[in-house]
Design a protein around this motif. Sequence first.
Motif, short mmCIF file in Angstrom:
data_model
loop_
_atom_site.label_atom_id
_atom_site.label_comp_id
_atom_site.label_asym_id
_atom_site.label_seq_id
_atom_site.Cartn_x
_atom_site.Cartn_y
_atom_site.Cartn_z
N PRO A 190 0.83 -1.21 0.00
CA PRO A 190 0.00 0.00 0.00
C PRO A 190 0.87 1.26 0.00
O PRO A 190 2.00 1.26 0.48
CB PRO A 190 -0.79 -0.12 1.31
N LEU A 191 0.33 2.32 -0.56
CA LEU A 191 1.02 3.61 -0.59
C LEU A 191 0.64 4.40 0.65
O LEU A 191 -0.55 4.67 0.89
CB LEU A 191 0.64 4.39 -1.85
N VAL A 192 1.61 4.75 1.46
CA VAL A 192 1.36 5.55 2.66
C VAL A 192 1.31 7.02 2.25
O VAL A 192 2.27 7.55 1.70
CB VAL A 192 2.48 5.33 3.71
N VAL A 193 0.18 7.68 2.51
CA VAL A 193 0.04 9.09 2.15
C VAL A 193 0.02 10.01 3.37
O VAL A 193 0.15 11.23 3.23
CB VAL A 193 -1.23 9.32 1.29
N LYS A 194 -0.15 9.41 4.56
CA LYS A 194 0.00 10.19 5.80
C LYS A 194 0.53 9.28 6.88
O LYS A 194 0.01 8.18 7.08
CB LYS A 194 -1.33 10.80 6.24
N LYS A 195 1.58 9.72 7.55
CA LYS A 195 2.18 8.92 8.61
C LYS A 195 1.38 9.07 9.89
O LYS A 195 0.52 9.93 10.01
CB LYS A 195 3.64 9.33 8.82
N GLY A 196 1.70 8.22 10.84
CA GLY A 196 0.98 8.23 12.11
C GLY A 196 1.10 9.53 12.86
O GLY A 196 0.21 9.89 13.65
N ASP A 197 2.22 10.28 12.64
CA ASP A 197 2.38 11.56 13.33
C ASP A 197 1.72 12.71 12.59
O ASP A 197 1.86 13.88 12.98
CB ASP A 197 3.87 11.85 13.56
N GLY A 198 1.01 12.40 11.49
CA GLY A 198 0.30 13.42 10.75
C GLY A 198 1.08 14.06 9.62
O GLY A 198 0.52 14.86 8.86
N SER A 199 2.37 13.73 9.48
CA SER A 199 3.17 14.36 8.44
C SER A 199 2.97 13.68 7.09
O SER A 199 2.62 12.50 7.01
CB SER A 199 4.66 14.34 8.83
N ALA A 200 3.20 14.47 6.03
CA ALA A 200 3.07 13.96 4.67
C ALA A 200 4.38 13.35 4.22
O ALA A 200 5.44 13.57 4.82
CB ALA A 200 2.66 15.09 3.74
N LEU A 201 4.32 12.58 3.13
CA LEU A 201 5.51 11.93 2.58
C LEU A 201 5.73 12.40 1.14
O LEU A 201 4.93 13.14 0.58
CB LEU A 201 5.36 10.41 2.62
N TYR A 202 6.82 11.89 0.52
CA TYR A 202 7.06 12.21 -0.87
C TYR A 202 5.87 11.81 -1.73
O TYR A 202 5.49 12.52 -2.66
CB TYR A 202 8.31 11.48 -1.37
N ALA A 203 5.29 10.65 -1.43
CA ALA A 203 4.15 10.18 -2.22
C ALA A 203 2.99 11.16 -2.16
O ALA A 203 2.28 11.38 -3.15
CB ALA A 203 3.72 8.80 -1.74
N THR A 204 2.79 11.76 -0.99
CA THR A 204 1.68 12.70 -0.81
C THR A 204 1.90 13.94 -1.68
O THR A 204 0.98 14.40 -2.38
CB THR A 204 1.58 13.12 0.66
N THR A 205 3.11 14.49 -1.63
CA THR A 205 3.37 15.67 -2.46
C THR A 205 3.36 15.32 -3.94
O THR A 205 2.96 16.14 -4.77
CB THR A 205 4.71 16.32 -2.08
#
Length: 584
Positions: free
Chosen positions: A312-327
Motif C-alpha cells: 500500500p502507498l502511505v500518504v499520511k504517517k501516524g504523526d500526521g506528516s506527509a511523505l514524498y508520495a503525498t506531495t
Amino acid sequence: MTTVLHQAAEHALGAALISLGLQDVPARLLPCPKPELGHAAIGSALQGAKLLKRSPMSIAADIAVAMSGASGIAKAEVAPPGYVNLTFTDDAIAAALEAQAADPKCGIPGVPAPEKVVIDFGGPNIKPMHVGHLRSLVIGEALRRMLEAIGHDVVSDIHLGDWGLPSGMILAEIRHRFPEAPWFDQAAQGPFPEELPVSVDDLSSLYPQAAAACKADESRMEEARATTAALQAGQPGLSALWRSIVALAKGRILESCDRLGAHFDLTLGESDAQPEIPALLAYLEATGAARRDGAALLMDVVASEDRHEVPPLVVKKGDGSALYATTDLATILMRRRDLNADRILYVVDGRQHLHFLQVFRAAVKAGLSGEAALEHIAFGTVNGPDGKPFRTRAGNTMGLVELLDLAKEKALARLAEGGRLKDSSSEALDDAADAIGTAALRIADLSSHRTTGYILDLDRAVSFEGKTGPYLLYALVRLRAILAKAGAAGGHIVLQHPAERRLAIACLGLGDAVHRAVKSRSPHELTAWTFDLAAEVSRFYADCPVLGEQAPEIQASRITLCSAAETALGASLRLLGCRVPPAM
C-alpha cells in the motif's frame, strides 16, 4: 518515415493500394534493410496477401509497376518474400534536401495531435547537485527539446525535493548549532532576519552531518521528525528559515543546470504542493480511495496482473506528516488542474520504479490525473571505469560542478596536446573547453539506451576520435569553416558522386530520427543517427573536394550540400543539448 521524399512516395503508394483493393492497408514506407538495395521499402503486399488471397510476390509486382511511374521514383524492385525496394531519383533527393535546409524546422514534421506535456527532470534536493543528477538533466533536456521540435506544448519543471524528513533534519541541525536563533522561537511571528546563519557552501555538509547524527542518536531522529511536523504545520519561524534556505540552494542549483544547458519553465518544489495536502487527504479518505491504519492513511494499489508484491502507498504517517508520495499526488493534481497537462513525464532513476508504480496507480484510482497519461522514463546509473557508481578518487560522490570542471580541464589538456586554438585568447580557449567538456559528458550519456547503466571514462569522452562529443562538435565546426571560406558561392544541388548521394540521404533522416527518439523516449536514437551523419560527412570529404573542386557548377553544388549537412548536424546537436564552439 517522415522525410518529404517519403511523404510523397507514401501518397503515391496510397493511390496504388486503393487501385489494388487494399485501401485498408496503411500506405507506409519502411527503412530499407540494406542501403545498396534502395532508399526505402514497401511491405504492404505481405499485409494484403490474406485480403486478396494472392501471393505476396504477385501483389508486390503490381505495387512495383504502379510505383515505377510515380514522381521522384527511379526504381521499384520486388524482393522476397514480398517487399518492394524503392530508389529515389537524384533530382527528387536534391530538391527534398534543399527544401529541408530552407525549412526553419529543418524538415522535422510535427505530430498530428499536439499535446500539453509536462516533463519533470533534475529532481535535486536543496543540497548541491552531484553526478547522480547528470542523467536526469541530460536525458530530460534532450527530450524536452525534441518534444518541442515535433510540436508539443512542453512545460519543464525541476521539482525540487524541498520537503519531508530531510527538511526537518537540516533545520534541527541548524538549531543545534544556533539554538538562540529567532527562527526557532515557537511564539515568534516575525519579521525574521534576512541574513541566514548558514552559507550556500554549508548546504553540502549540513544534510550528511544531520543524517549521521540522527542515525547515531534516536533522540535526534525524534527531534527531526517533530521539526518536520512543525514545519509542515506552518510554524512561522521554521517556514521563514526554510524558504530562505530553499531560495539560496535554488540559485546554486540553477547555475549548475544552466551550465549543463538544462532549461526549466518552472522551478517548483514539493513545498509548493503543501497547501493542497490537507484537502487532498480529506478527499482521499472521504471517497474511500484511502483507508485508515491507526493514525496513518494508506492507499491500496495492488493489481491483478502483479507478479510481485506491491505494498500500500502511505500518504499520511501516524504523526500526521506527509511523505514524498503525498506531495507527488498533490503535484499531479496541480499539473492536471493548473497546467491542463495531457501527459506528465518523470525522468527519474529506474530504482524508483516501485514508487512511481504506486503513485501512478493511486493517482488514477483517486481520479487525480484525469485523462492525463503518466510515464516514468527510467534510466540506469553512471558508473566509473571500475563498473561501480562514479565517484571521486577519495571514494566520495562527485559533485556535478566538480564533474563539469574536470571534463573542462581534460578538454583543455586535449586542445593543448593537439596544438589547437593556440592563437586564441584565454577567454575563447576557456569557452571552447567548457563547450567541449560539457558536450563530452552529454554525448557519453546519450550514446547508450537510457535504461542501461554506462561507464563514464572521461579520458575517452573528451577524445576527438571515436564516437564522442568532441568528434561531433569538430564535424560541425569543420563544415562551418568550409562554408565561411566559400562565402555565398553555393548553387543548386546536383548529385553525381555516390558519396554525395549517401550524404544527402543521411541528412534527410533527421526528422525520422527525432520521431524515433521521442517515441522510444530514448535520445540515443538521435545520437546514433548523428554519428552516422558525421561519418557520411567524413566520407564525403575524402571522396569529393569542395573548395578545391575546379568545375564551378560542381563546386557550387557541393557547397550547398555542405550547407545542408551543416543545418542537419547543427539541428541535431542543438536537440541533444550541445553547445558548439566557433573553433576547435
